[in-house]
Design a protein around this motif. Structure first.
Motif, short mmCIF file in Angstrom:
data_model
loop_
_atom_site.label_atom_id
_atom_site.label_comp_id
_atom_site.label_asym_id
_atom_site.label_seq_id
_atom_site.Cartn_x
_atom_site.Cartn_y
_atom_site.Cartn_z
N VAL A 126 46.82 51.67 46.18
CA VAL A 126 47.20 50.78 47.28
C VAL A 126 46.51 51.28 48.54
CG1 VAL A 126 49.09 49.83 48.66
CG2 VAL A 126 49.47 50.35 46.22
N PHE A 127 45.68 50.42 49.12
CA PHE A 127 44.97 50.78 50.35
C PHE A 127 44.75 49.53 51.20
CE2 PHE A 127 43.03 54.46 47.92
CZ PHE A 127 43.51 55.46 48.75
N PRO A 128 44.67 49.68 52.53
CA PRO A 128 44.10 48.61 53.35
C PRO A 128 42.59 48.72 53.28
CG PRO A 128 44.85 50.40 54.75
CD PRO A 128 45.12 50.82 53.34
N MET A 129 41.92 47.66 52.83
CA MET A 129 40.49 47.80 52.51
C MET A 129 39.84 46.44 52.41
SD MET A 129 41.06 48.67 48.46
CE MET A 129 39.35 48.47 48.00
N TYR A 130 38.52 46.43 52.60
CA TYR A 130 37.78 45.22 52.21
C TYR A 130 37.26 45.42 50.80
CZ TYR A 130 33.30 47.62 53.31
OH TYR A 130 32.23 48.48 53.33
N THR A 131 36.92 44.33 50.15
CA THR A 131 36.39 44.43 48.79
C THR A 131 34.95 43.94 48.80
OG1 THR A 131 37.38 42.27 48.25
CG2 THR A 131 38.60 44.24 47.60
N GLN A 132 34.04 44.80 48.36
CA GLN A 132 32.61 44.47 48.40
C GLN A 132 32.32 43.23 47.56
OE1 GLN A 132 29.25 46.90 46.45
NE2 GLN A 132 29.30 47.70 48.53
N ASN A 133 31.57 42.29 48.14
CA ASN A 133 31.30 40.99 47.50
C ASN A 133 32.58 40.19 47.27
OD1 ASN A 133 28.49 41.50 47.27
ND2 ASN A 133 28.86 42.68 45.40
N GLY A 134 33.60 40.51 48.05
CA GLY A 134 34.88 39.79 47.91
C GLY A 134 35.44 39.43 49.26
N ASN A 135 36.52 40.10 49.63
CA ASN A 135 37.18 39.85 50.91
C ASN A 135 36.60 40.78 51.99
OD1 ASN A 135 39.02 39.22 52.94
ND2 ASN A 135 40.53 40.71 52.19
N PRO A 136 36.04 40.24 53.08
CA PRO A 136 35.41 41.10 54.09
C PRO A 136 36.42 41.75 55.04
CG PRO A 136 35.20 38.79 54.72
CD PRO A 136 35.86 38.80 53.37
N ASP A 137 37.69 41.34 54.99
CA ASP A 137 38.69 41.87 55.91
C ASP A 137 39.45 43.04 55.29
OD1 ASP A 137 37.90 39.75 57.45
OD2 ASP A 137 39.58 38.46 56.83
N ARG A 138 39.99 43.89 56.16
CA ARG A 138 40.70 45.07 55.64
C ARG A 138 42.17 44.74 55.41
NH1 ARG A 138 36.75 48.96 58.21
NH2 ARG A 138 36.00 50.12 56.41
N ASN A 139 42.43 43.98 54.36
CA ASN A 139 43.80 43.65 53.96
C ASN A 139 44.35 44.71 53.03
OD1 ASN A 139 42.50 40.47 54.00
ND2 ASN A 139 44.34 40.91 55.16
N LEU A 140 45.68 44.75 52.96
CA LEU A 140 46.32 45.64 51.98
C LEU A 140 46.03 45.09 50.58
CD1 LEU A 140 48.07 48.19 52.26
CD2 LEU A 140 50.08 46.73 51.92
N GLU A 141 45.67 45.98 49.68
CA GLU A 141 45.41 45.60 48.29
C GLU A 141 46.14 46.57 47.37
OE1 GLU A 141 43.86 42.93 47.64
OE2 GLU A 141 42.57 42.55 49.37
N ALA A 142 46.56 46.06 46.23
CA ALA A 142 47.15 46.90 45.18
C ALA A 142 46.40 46.63 43.88
CB ALA A 142 48.63 46.59 45.02
N VAL A 143 45.98 47.69 43.22
CA VAL A 143 45.22 47.57 41.99
C VAL A 143 45.75 48.57 40.97
CG1 VAL A 143 42.91 47.54 40.97
CG2 VAL A 143 43.17 47.06 43.40
N VAL A 144 45.96 48.11 39.76
CA VAL A 144 46.21 49.02 38.65
C VAL A 144 44.95 49.03 37.80
CG1 VAL A 144 47.66 49.57 36.66
CG2 VAL A 144 48.65 48.42 38.67
N LEU A 145 44.45 50.21 37.56
CA LEU A 145 43.19 50.33 36.83
C LEU A 145 43.29 51.42 35.77
CD1 LEU A 145 41.49 53.06 38.00
CD2 LEU A 145 41.56 51.61 40.05
N ARG A 146 42.31 51.41 34.91
CA ARG A 146 42.29 52.38 33.82
C ARG A 146 40.90 53.02 33.74
NH1 ARG A 146 45.87 53.01 29.67
NH2 ARG A 146 46.98 51.10 30.20
N MET A 147 40.85 54.33 33.59
CA MET A 147 39.58 55.05 33.53
C MET A 147 38.87 54.79 32.19
SD MET A 147 37.74 57.23 35.36
CE MET A 147 38.92 57.98 36.49
N VAL A 148 37.57 54.60 32.26
CA VAL A 148 36.74 54.46 31.06
C VAL A 148 35.88 55.71 30.96
CG1 VAL A 148 34.98 53.09 29.88
CG2 VAL A 148 36.71 51.95 31.30
N TRP A 149 36.24 56.59 30.09
CA TRP A 149 35.53 57.87 29.98
C TRP A 149 35.55 58.36 28.53
CZ3 TRP A 149 32.16 59.14 33.30
CH2 TRP A 149 31.64 60.43 33.36
N PRO A 150 34.95 57.58 27.62
CA PRO A 150 34.92 58.00 26.21
C PRO A 150 34.10 59.27 26.03
CG PRO A 150 33.46 56.12 26.58
CD PRO A 150 34.23 56.32 27.86
N ASP A 151 34.32 59.93 24.92
CA ASP A 151 33.66 61.22 24.68
C ASP A 151 32.14 61.12 24.75
OD1 ASP A 151 36.13 62.35 24.39
OD2 ASP A 151 36.10 62.34 22.20
#
Length: 465
Positions: A126-151
């Protein structure tokens, strides 16, 4: 009791209770963030005098809901506990300070995903941020993500392509700033009082890249009547194969920005310069990934052949016809790759069908990479302006400049008494217009390109051009 398991991106299988997006607090958090976002100004602050602004008490309640939800979800993610504690403090400080321009430096410094690159590991961000190639304004965003790091990827990073900051990631869920064309999570997009001395991570969503690639490539192949090798045709319909290709491509690409004979300080590439120089840099990094993929394929790395086709198709089919024609440096790189291969008879547009000489494609693509590397190596001994002209000459050898271009007329058409950065003003917004081939392709693919906004692995099914 029979436990129902959920298949995730890796081979790992985890209980559904461990998934952040299935916890009751996640929709609460997401709803609170979506409530706050429209209240914010471009800089992330909330102007309570503006039309439609909430009462301060309403904004404070919404932030408290975010803090409480983060607190409920954090036990699922013990590796992020320090970050979530700092996040709660930054959120509370923002509210206590009257919702001025947000400062989340402390929580940014506490977020260290690259320190725990474990395949399948979840993060709640959760951060106030712009998203590159997306929203140019620094809005609050929440993202759930998963790391991709296979052996296999970790081994390549450890033994051949060291890149300690790189994080391959996939979406689990997100708020509106990522319902866009953005496919990256970069720390420099976050609202902070001052940039830290150095950033320690950078994430790229390989699932969005793969889904977008599959949809656009499938449509382009149909429109252009292109015959694909059987195994590559299968790849375009395989999300997991494409994700693996993109995460390897991204890791090598990202590393290349600071490797090689560089006529500039890699930390200075954001300095103002003509957009074809950015285009050449991005293309150099992609073609280096291609070149390394040719070597890896010879070494038996299964993902390496897919990387080569991903680079060629994404660069030739999607990049040139995506985005506005205003300093579109990524589009320029795709135009240059196609023109180079066309002039060397690797691609032919004949009888309204595209033909590719698959045997010669690696050799000639690597030849373009070598031409750019030679430009860079020679650039170390040149003044900046001479280097810019040398880059222009390389590009214009294969792409016709706009007839009204002053740069195309050479140094005598420019006021060389000005500093180089001022001469950038003489560059036309569309210095290298699309060819007739790409004008026609753009019309055929525009609806498909538009449909990839907000695309995820789950929504990646092909659509008609």
């Amino acid at each position: 009791m029979t436990e129902i398991l959920v298949q995730v991106g890796s081979e790992e299988r985890i209980p559904p209770v461990a998934r952040v997006v299935e916890h009751p607090a996640w929709p609460v958090l997401k709803d609170a963030v979506e409530q706050i976002r429209p209240w914010q100004s471009k800089d992330g602050s909330i102007d309570f005098e503006a039309e439609g602004a909430p009462a301060p008490a309403d904004a404070e309640r919404a932030v408290r809901r975010v803090v409480q939800a983060v607190g409920e979800l954090s036990p699922l993610l013990p590796h992020d506990s320090a970050y979530h504690e700092a996040l709660a403090k930054d959120l509370s400080a923002w509210a206590d300070g009257g919702f001025e321009v947000p400062d989340f430096l402390d929580s940014l410094l506490a977020f260290q995903p690259a320190a725990h690159r474990e395949d399948g590991l979840q993060h709640l961000v959760v951060f106030p941020m712009y998203t590159q190639n997306g929203n140019p304004d620094r809005n609050l965003e929440a993202v759930v993500l998963r790391m991709v790091w296979p052996d296999w990827l970790a081994e390549l990073e450890r033994t051949r392509y060291d890149n300690p900051l790189f994080c391959g990631i996939t979406f689990e869920d997100f708020t509106a700033g990522y319902d866009t064309n953005s496919a990256v999570l970069f720390p420099e997009t976050i609202a902070v009082r001052q940039a830290p001395e150095r950033f320690t991570w950078g994430g790229i969503f390989c699932d969005r890249e793969a889904a977008r690639f599959r949809r656009v490539t499938d449509a382009a192949v149909d429109v252009l009547g292109l015959q694909l090798p059987e195994d590559i045709a299968a790849m375009v319909h395989d999300q997991k194969r494409c994700e693996e290709a993109f995460v390897l491509w991204d890791m090598v690409h990202d590393r290349t920005h600071s490797h090689g004979d560089l006529p500039f300080d890699p930390f200075m590439i954001k300095q103002r310069q003509p957009f074809w120089m950015y285009g050449l840099e991005e293309l150099r990094c992609d073609l280096t990934a291609f070149k390394e993929a040719v070597k890896l394929a010879d070494d038996g790395v299964p993902q390496a052949r897919d990387v080569q086709y991903a680079v060629l198709f994404d660069r030739m089919f999607r990049f040139p016809v995506t985005g506005e024609r205003v300093r579109n440096y990524d589009g320029l790189g795709g135009q240059l790759l196609f023109a180079y291969l066309h002039k060397h008879d690797v691609v032919r547009w004949t009888d309204n069908k595209l033909h590719i000489d698959w045997q010669r494609a690696p050799q000639v693509t690597n030849q373009l990479c070598a031409d750019i590397e030679r430009l860079y190596r020679d650039g170390i001994d040149r003044p900046k302006l001479v280097h810019w002209f040398a880059g222009y000459e390389l590009v214009s050898t294969y792409l016709a400049p706009h007839p009204g271009s002053r740069w195309a007329k050479g140094p005598d058409a420019l006021d060389l008494n000005q500093p180089p950065r001022k001469l950038v003003d003489d560059v036309l917004p569309d210095e290298f217009p699309l060819s007739m081939f790409y004008e026609a392709l753009s019309k055929k693919l525009k609806n498909v390109i538009a449909s990839t906004r907000g695309i995820t692995a789950e929504s990646a099914e092909p659509v008609a051009a």
